[in-house]
Write a protein that holds these residues in place. Structure first.
Motif, mmCIF file in Angstrom:
data_model
loop_
_atom_site.group_PDB
_atom_site.id
_atom_site.type_symbol
_atom_site.label_atom_id
_atom_site.label_comp_id
_atom_site.label_asym_id
_atom_site.label_seq_id
_atom_site.Cartn_x
_atom_site.Cartn_y
_atom_site.Cartn_z
ATOM 1 N N ALA A 46 -58.765 15.018 -7.151
ATOM 2 C CA ALA A 46 -57.862 16.015 -7.750
ATOM 3 C C ALA A 46 -58.652 17.060 -8.537
ATOM 4 N N ILE A 47 -59.620 16.599 -9.325
ATOM 5 C CA ILE A 47 -60.419 17.522 -10.140
ATOM 6 C C ILE A 47 -61.249 18.443 -9.255
ATOM 7 N N ASN A 48 -61.839 17.909 -8.199
ATOM 8 C CA ASN A 48 -62.639 18.728 -7.288
ATOM 9 C C ASN A 48 -61.789 19.780 -6.598
ATOM 10 N N LEU A 49 -60.558 19.424 -6.253
ATOM 11 C CA LEU A 49 -59.655 20.378 -5.617
ATOM 12 C C LEU A 49 -59.386 21.558 -6.538
ATOM 13 N N ILE A 50 -59.087 21.269 -7.797
ATOM 14 C CA ILE A 50 -58.806 22.331 -8.769
ATOM 15 C C ILE A 50 -60.065 23.144 -9.055
ATOM 16 N N ILE A 273 -50.444 18.928 -9.261
ATOM 17 C CA ILE A 273 -50.837 19.226 -7.880
ATOM 18 C C ILE A 273 -49.737 18.727 -6.948
ATOM 19 N N PRO A 274 -49.301 19.515 -5.973
ATOM 20 C CA PRO A 274 -48.349 19.001 -4.983
ATOM 21 C C PRO A 274 -48.911 17.751 -4.311
ATOM 22 N N VAL A 275 -48.098 16.707 -4.240
ATOM 23 C CA VAL A 275 -48.562 15.427 -3.724
ATOM 24 C C VAL A 275 -49.101 15.563 -2.301
ATOM 25 N N SER A 276 -48.388 16.307 -1.465
ATOM 26 C CA SER A 276 -48.807 16.454 -0.069
ATOM 27 C C SER A 276 -50.160 17.142 0.041
ATOM 28 N N LEU A 277 -50.471 18.035 -0.907
ATOM 29 C CA LEU A 277 -51.760 18.734 -0.880
ATOM 30 C C LEU A 277 -52.899 17.776 -1.217
ATOM 31 N N PHE A 292 -49.006 25.133 -5.811
ATOM 32 C CA PHE A 292 -50.239 24.697 -6.458
ATOM 33 C C PHE A 292 -50.802 25.799 -7.352
ATOM 34 N N LEU A 293 -50.806 27.014 -6.858
ATOM 35 C CA LEU A 293 -51.297 28.150 -7.642
ATOM 36 C C LEU A 293 -50.410 28.415 -8.848
ATOM 37 N N THR A 294 -49.099 28.327 -8.647
ATOM 38 C CA THR A 294 -48.150 28.669 -9.703
ATOM 39 C C THR A 294 -48.166 27.663 -10.846
ATOM 40 N N PHE A 295 -48.174 26.386 -10.516
ATOM 41 C CA PHE A 295 -47.993 25.364 -11.549
ATOM 42 C C PHE A 295 -49.289 24.701 -12.008
ATOM 43 N N CYS A 296 -50.367 24.889 -11.282
ATOM 44 C CA CYS A 296 -51.633 24.248 -11.663
ATOM 45 C C CYS A 296 -52.736 25.267 -11.955
ATOM 46 N N ILE A 297 -53.061 26.093 -10.972
ATOM 47 C CA ILE A 297 -54.209 27.001 -11.106
ATOM 48 C C ILE A 297 -53.930 28.131 -12.098
ATOM 49 N N ASP A 298 -52.787 28.804 -11.967
ATOM 50 C CA ASP A 298 -52.488 29.947 -12.847
ATOM 51 C C ASP A 298 -52.461 29.578 -14.332
ATOM 52 N N PRO A 299 -51.787 28.489 -14.741
ATOM 53 C CA PRO A 299 -51.811 28.134 -16.170
ATOM 54 C C PRO A 299 -53.215 27.799 -16.673
ATOM 55 N N LEU A 300 -54.005 27.140 -15.842
ATOM 56 C CA LEU A 300 -55.366 26.799 -16.248
ATOM 57 C C LEU A 300 -56.222 28.050 -16.384
ATOM 58 N N ASN A 322 -60.250 46.931 -23.127
ATOM 59 C CA ASN A 322 -61.441 46.219 -22.669
ATOM 60 C C ASN A 322 -61.141 44.713 -22.660
ATOM 61 N N TYR A 323 -61.103 44.132 -21.495
ATOM 62 C CA TYR A 323 -60.743 42.710 -21.402
ATOM 63 C C TYR A 323 -61.164 42.146 -20.042
ATOM 64 N N LEU A 324 -60.953 40.843 -19.877
ATOM 65 C CA LEU A 324 -61.266 40.150 -18.626
ATOM 66 C C LEU A 324 -59.986 39.533 -18.075
ATOM 67 N N LYS A 325 -59.860 39.558 -16.752
ATOM 68 C CA LYS A 325 -58.692 38.976 -16.098
ATOM 69 C C LYS A 325 -59.143 38.172 -14.883
ATOM 70 N N ILE A 326 -58.607 36.963 -14.738
ATOM 71 C CA ILE A 326 -58.966 36.107 -13.608
ATOM 72 C C ILE A 326 -57.970 36.337 -12.478
ATOM 73 N N ASP A 327 -58.487 36.775 -11.336
ATOM 74 C CA ASP A 327 -57.653 37.058 -10.173
ATOM 75 C C ASP A 327 -57.621 35.823 -9.264
ATOM 76 N N THR A 328 -56.460 35.176 -9.177
ATOM 77 C CA THR A 328 -56.326 33.948 -8.381
ATOM 78 C C THR A 328 -55.884 34.217 -6.942
ATOM 79 N N THR A 329 -55.685 35.477 -6.574
ATOM 80 C CA THR A 329 -55.211 35.769 -5.217
ATOM 81 C C THR A 329 -56.251 35.437 -4.156
ATOM 82 N N ALA A 330 -57.518 35.321 -4.563
ATOM 83 C CA ALA A 330 -58.579 35.030 -3.593
ATOM 84 C C ALA A 330 -58.590 33.568 -3.159
ATOM 85 N N VAL A 331 -57.772 32.726 -3.799
ATOM 86 C CA VAL A 331 -57.767 31.303 -3.460
ATOM 87 C C VAL A 331 -57.219 31.076 -2.060
ATOM 88 N N MET A 332 -56.153 31.773 -1.709
ATOM 89 C CA MET A 332 -55.537 31.599 -0.396
ATOM 90 C C MET A 332 -56.278 32.401 0.670
#
Length: 395
Positions: A46-50, A273-277, A292-300, A322-332
């Motif tokens: 699970a940790i490696n997946l995230i 993490i969705p169980v099936s994933l 998975f992105l909505t409930f696990c990756i985005d909050p983290l 001036n700031y930093l933003k993490i773009d999670t769209t590249a995951v899919m």
């Protein structure tokens, strides 16, 4: 796990035992050890997946509200320190955060380094202080204040510890299920020994020695072998007992798989993490990946992003844009041919320019004046303009 906790610090013959795979193999057979590591294996999966997902994210930096690629961008996306690239660094950061519930990152000589160990002193009205910070054999001879470090913490509860306590019950159930499975297909029989055999000598060996060798060695090899012959001495007569069920039924196998599924489902729910994933199911991957992105990756990522911004930028810089933003769209993974019509719609509505879309798709930007322009078709116009046109036609 219970066994690990017992073995840690245990002394054998006055000598401390280092808990490692090699050490365990001396005291636990391979089958039992496989049962013990089931929980740890699932948690690490699970940790490696995230961690792998977050390492694919792009850390975008902005100056004056506009995206730029300066030193901060390079550090988070390419090389945070001399010994790690950005992917390795982020995987270690997330893994430590999820496994230990906290992770400390310090900066030394312009390099970002993840602490392997530290001592933390917390205060109510003063900054938390970190001391004895070490990494790869180097212990820093100074203390670090909270404002000088990046300190990531998930919650006040350690998820892994809670999971260990919860899964301890599953270990017992799994052991019982495996024992039931083995007994279902095991062979049983009776051994008849004549009275005169107990007083006989078998060469240079006594009856007790022959009996012990037969019960502890010969029968074990006989039962565990696919095809075997069991030699018996005079006075010994083995008879196989008729079994009600000679083959292992599917119910015993299902008992084991059900418990393994319970462990996976428990760990998946703990990490959102969705169980099936986590199980590796391939049906409806796109939908469960979004969850998975909505409930696990985005909050983290949101938590990591806020800690970076408040420590490395500060309120005044953020207010200046001036700031930093993490773009999670590249995951899919994106297939450009599957979204060709959507790309056309995004350009036609003026939402994105060509270069912005090429960047999201992982292609190189063209960098031309035309590729950075925003277009909008005549289908998109103000409602008042439409009314004026209709009025002109009817006049």
């Amino acid at each position: 796990m219970g066994f690990w906790s017992w073995l840690k610090g245990k002394t054998l013959g006055g000598k401390s035992v280092e808990v490692s795979t090699e050490t365990l193999q001396k005291y636990v057979d391979q089958e039992k050890m496989a049962k013990l590591v089931m929980e740890e294996f699932t948690i690490h999966a699970a940790i490696n997946l995230i961690a792998n997902c977050i390492s694919k994210c792009e850390f975008k930096t902005y100056s004056g509200g506009k995206e730029n690629s300066g030193e901060e961008y390079y550090a988070w996306n390419f090389e945070p320190n001399l010994n790690q690239n950005a992917s390795q660094f982020l995987q270690e950061l997330v893994a430590k955060l999820l496994y230990n519930n906290e992770c400390l990152v310090i900066e030394s000589k312009g390099q970002l380094m993840i602490a392997e160990g530290f001592v933390k002193e917390e205060y109510a009205l003063k900054e938390t202080v970190f001391s004895h910070v070490y990494r790869k054999g180097l212990t820093f001879d100074r203390t670090f204040r909270m404002s000088e470090v990046l300190y990531f913490r998930l919650s006040n509860k350690n998820i892994r510890s809670l999971l260990s306590n919860l899964c301890a019950g599953y270990d017992e159930l799994l052991n019982e299920a495996v024992d039931k499975y083995e007994k279902a297909g095991g062979e049983k029989g009776t051994l008849k020994i004549d009275a005169i055999a107990s007083g006989k000598k078998y060469g240079e060996r006594s009856f007790e020695e022959v009996f012990e060798d037969l019960m502890n060695n010969r029968f074990k090899i006989f039962f565990n072998s696919r095809s075997a012959v069991l030699p018996l001495f005079d006075g010994f007569n083995y008879t196989k007992q008729a079994a009600e069920q000679s083959k292992k039924s599917t119910s015993e196998v299902k008992d084991i798989t059900d418990i393994l599924d319970e462990i996976v489902e428990t760990v998946a729910r703990a990490f959102s993490i969705p169980v099936s994933l986590l199980k590796g199911d391939v049906s409806d991957v796109e939908k469960i990946t979004r969850n998975f992105l909505t409930f696990c990756i985005d909050p983290l990522c949101e938590m990591i992003q806020k800690e970076i911004n408040r420590k490395r930028y500060g309120r005044k810089e953020i207010q200046k844009g001036n700031y930093l933003k993490i773009d999670t769209t590249a995951v899919m993974h994106i297939d450009v041919f599957d979204i060709a019509e959507k790309i056309d719609k995004l350009i036609a509505s003026g939402m994105y320019c060509v270069d912005e879309l090429r960047q999201k798709l992982g292609d190189a930007e063209l960098g031309t004046e035309e590729s950075q322009m925003h277009f909008i078709t005549k289908n998109y116009t103000e409602l008042s303009e439409v009314s004026d046109v209709k009025g002109g036609d009817t006049g």
